[in-house]
Design a protein around this motif. Structure first.
Motif, PDB file in Angstrom:
ATOM      1  N   GLY A 161       0.812  -1.207   0.000  1.00  0.00           N
ATOM      2  CA  GLY A 161       0.000   0.000   0.000  1.00  0.00           C
ATOM      3  C   GLY A 161       0.845   1.256   0.000  1.00  0.00           C
ATOM      4  N   VAL A 162       0.216   2.339   0.456  1.00  0.00           N
ATOM      5  CA  VAL A 162       0.828   3.662   0.425  1.00  0.00           C
ATOM      6  C   VAL A 162       1.269   4.071   1.828  1.00  0.00           C
ATOM      7  CG1 VAL A 162       0.513   6.076  -0.233  1.00  0.00           C
ATOM      8  CG2 VAL A 162      -0.800   4.290  -1.395  1.00  0.00           C
ATOM      9  N   LEU A 163       2.540   4.366   1.989  1.00  0.00           N
ATOM     10  CA  LEU A 163       3.090   4.928   3.215  1.00  0.00           C
ATOM     11  C   LEU A 163       3.098   6.442   3.014  1.00  0.00           C
ATOM     12  CD1 LEU A 163       4.898   4.141   5.863  1.00  0.00           C
ATOM     13  CD2 LEU A 163       6.720   4.984   4.412  1.00  0.00           C
TER      14      LEU A 163
ATOM     15  N   LEU B 109       5.035  10.339  -0.423  1.00  0.00           N
ATOM     16  CA  LEU B 109       4.373   9.051  -0.602  1.00  0.00           C
ATOM     17  C   LEU B 109       5.380   7.998  -1.033  1.00  0.00           C
ATOM     18  CD1 LEU B 109       1.216  10.227  -2.593  1.00  0.00           C
ATOM     19  CD2 LEU B 109       1.474   9.970  -0.127  1.00  0.00           C
ATOM     20  N   VAL B 110       5.270   6.834  -0.415  1.00  0.00           N
ATOM     21  CA  VAL B 110       6.144   5.713  -0.740  1.00  0.00           C
ATOM     22  C   VAL B 110       5.276   4.467  -0.901  1.00  0.00           C
ATOM     23  CG1 VAL B 110       8.072   4.278   0.035  1.00  0.00           C
ATOM     24  CG2 VAL B 110       8.029   6.714   0.623  1.00  0.00           C
TER      25      VAL B 110
ATOM     26  N   VAL C 143       9.214   2.213  -3.133  1.00  0.00           N
ATOM     27  CA  VAL C 143       9.501   3.126  -4.226  1.00  0.00           C
ATOM     28  C   VAL C 143       8.823   4.463  -3.927  1.00  0.00           C
ATOM     29  CG1 VAL C 143       9.275   3.541  -6.718  1.00  0.00           C
ATOM     30  CG2 VAL C 143       9.520   1.206  -5.869  1.00  0.00           C
ATOM     31  N   ARG C 144       9.570   5.557  -4.028  1.00  0.00           N
ATOM     32  CA  ARG C 144       8.976   6.886  -3.842  1.00  0.00           C
ATOM     33  C   ARG C 144       8.070   7.203  -5.021  1.00  0.00           C
ATOM     34  NH1 ARG C 144      12.711  10.835  -0.351  1.00  0.00           N
ATOM     35  NH2 ARG C 144      10.929  12.192  -0.659  1.00  0.00           N
ATOM     36  N   SER C 145       7.009   7.961  -4.746  1.00  0.00           N
ATOM     37  CA  SER C 145       5.998   8.243  -5.775  1.00  0.00           C
ATOM     38  C   SER C 145       6.587   8.933  -7.003  1.00  0.00           C
ATOM     39  CB  SER C 145       4.865   9.078  -5.185  1.00  0.00           C
ATOM     40  OG  SER C 145       5.353  10.311  -4.705  1.00  0.00           O
ATOM     41  N   ALA C 146       7.612   9.754  -6.825  1.00  0.00           N
ATOM     42  CA  ALA C 146       8.199  10.480  -7.951  1.00  0.00           C
ATOM     43  C   ALA C 146       8.844   9.533  -8.968  1.00  0.00           C
ATOM     44  CB  ALA C 146       9.235  11.476  -7.443  1.00  0.00           C
TER      45      ALA C 146
END
Length: 141
Positions: A48-50, A62-63, A85-88
């Motif tokens: 999921g989203v951290l 967001l990671v 993985v970082r959102s960017a």
């Protein structure tokens, strides 16, 4: 505003190391919101989203995490992620292709090791897709 030290580490690299005033972690029990001085806990992380709220930053960091372990101490939070993985660094089309490839590998797995590798790849792709969905839904607000 009080802060805590946050470390998000994958098996490949250190994803985030710094201060945060609030963190949301996807755990097997559901999303867990953590402020500084939280009671010590440990939990398994689900795909999921951290989300990290960092003082002085307008947007959340967001990671995408595919699973792992969370440890919370009153002044420190550590996530040891299987894959993060970082959102960017994410791309919708690449994540969808990775998901399809992992699903195909799962259906063709000949042994436990190849099945486990394919399941890890699937969890990572799903985590990225969830993060991209979260980003899309919050940009419209």
């Amino acid at each position: 505003m009080s802060t805590m030290q946050v470390e998000v580490v994958s098996s490949e690299e250190n994803i985030y190391s710094g201060e945060a005033s609030f963190v949301v972690v996807p755990t097997v029990q559901g999303e867990l919101g953590i402020y500084p001085r939280h009671e010590p806990i440990m939990s398994l992380v689900r795909p999921g989203v951290l989300r990290l709220t960092v003082p002085g930053e307008e947007e959340e960091i967001l990671v995408a995490v595919s699973g792992g372990v969370l440890e919370v101490q009153p002044d420190k939070l550590t996530v040891l992620a299987d894959v993060a993985v970082r959102s960017a660094e994410m791309d919708q089309e690449r994540a969808e292709q990775a998901k399809k490839a992992a699903e195909a590998k799962i259906s063709q797995a000949a042994d436990d090791e190849s099945l486990a590798k394919a399941q890890v790849a699937l969890a990572a792709a799903i985590a990225q897709l969830k993060t991209l969905d979260y980003l899309r839904s919050h940009k419209n607000k």
